[in-house]
Write a protein that holds these residues in place. Structure first.
Motif, PDB file in Angstrom:
ATOM      1  N   GLY A  35       0.824  -1.200   0.000  1.00  0.00           N
ATOM      2  CA  GLY A  35       0.000   0.000   0.000  1.00  0.00           C
ATOM      3  C   GLY A  35       0.856   1.247   0.000  1.00  0.00           C
ATOM      4  O   GLY A  35       2.030   1.225   0.386  1.00  0.00           O
ATOM      5  N   PHE A  47      -4.960   6.930   3.293  1.00  0.00           N
ATOM      6  CA  PHE A  47      -4.792   5.873   2.300  1.00  0.00           C
ATOM      7  C   PHE A  47      -4.733   6.459   0.898  1.00  0.00           C
ATOM      8  O   PHE A  47      -5.556   7.308   0.531  1.00  0.00           O
ATOM      9  CB  PHE A  47      -5.948   4.888   2.396  1.00  0.00           C
ATOM     10  CG  PHE A  47      -5.994   3.882   1.280  1.00  0.00           C
ATOM     11  CD1 PHE A  47      -6.926   3.996   0.251  1.00  0.00           C
ATOM     12  CD2 PHE A  47      -5.105   2.822   1.256  1.00  0.00           C
ATOM     13  CE1 PHE A  47      -6.972   3.074  -0.774  1.00  0.00           C
ATOM     14  CE2 PHE A  47      -5.143   1.886   0.236  1.00  0.00           C
ATOM     15  CZ  PHE A  47      -6.077   2.016  -0.779  1.00  0.00           C
ATOM     16  N   GLY A  61      -7.735   5.549  -3.137  1.00  0.00           N
ATOM     17  CA  GLY A  61      -8.491   6.524  -2.392  1.00  0.00           C
ATOM     18  C   GLY A  61      -9.232   7.451  -3.351  1.00  0.00           C
ATOM     19  O   GLY A  61      -8.779   7.694  -4.476  1.00  0.00           O
ATOM     20  N   THR A 105      -7.602  -0.292   3.363  1.00  0.00           N
ATOM     21  CA  THR A 105      -7.290   1.119   3.542  1.00  0.00           C
ATOM     22  C   THR A 105      -6.822   1.498   4.940  1.00  0.00           C
ATOM     23  O   THR A 105      -6.425   2.643   5.153  1.00  0.00           O
ATOM     24  CB  THR A 105      -8.539   1.959   3.211  1.00  0.00           C
ATOM     25  OG1 THR A 105      -9.561   1.648   4.180  1.00  0.00           O
ATOM     26  CG2 THR A 105      -9.080   1.657   1.826  1.00  0.00           C
TER      27      THR A 105
END
Length: 123
Positions: A35, A47, A61, A105
């Motif tokens: 991520g 995120f 996002g 997230t």
């Protein structure tokens, strides 16, 4: 244990592009979902994007959809974040993160973090 090192940040004019890289070492890279997150001064970590182990799935996002692209090269143990049409509100420290069991997230559920790289988009 996984070590993550980001690179590619810098100063760019609004509307410009940057590509961030995150090199991983220490464990089998494709055991981890990856991520990207960012944090601006005085704000909570946000995120940005995530990618599954085999790169079949990506997630973004809302603020970066259509402008940023996450990708990974498992042969090179590297995850990338291509950022186009940068806006001043994209200015932040960008972090990559790895998780052995979570794809989502919530930054609290990622296990390993890089040191961050500064991205500044000037107006």
């Amino acid at each position: 244990q996984v070590q993550l090192v980001e690179s590619g940040g810098g100063l760019v004019q609004a509307g410009g592009s940057l590509r961030l890289s995150c090199a991983a070492s220490g464990r089998t890279f494709n055991d981890y979902t990856m991520g990207w997150f960012r944090q601006a001064p005085g704000k909570e970590r946000e995120f940005v994007a995530a990618i599954s182990r085999n790169a079949y799935s990506t997630y973004y996002g809302d603020s970066v959809k259509g402008r940023f692209t996450i990708s990974r090269d498992n042969a090179k143990n590297t995850v990338y974040l291509q950022m186009n049409n940068l806006k001043p509100e994209d200015t932040a420290v960008y972090y990559c993160a790895a998780s052995s069991s979570y794809y989502g997230t919530d930054f609290r559920r990622y296990d390993y973090w890089g040191q961050g790289t500064q991205v500044t988009a000037s107006s």
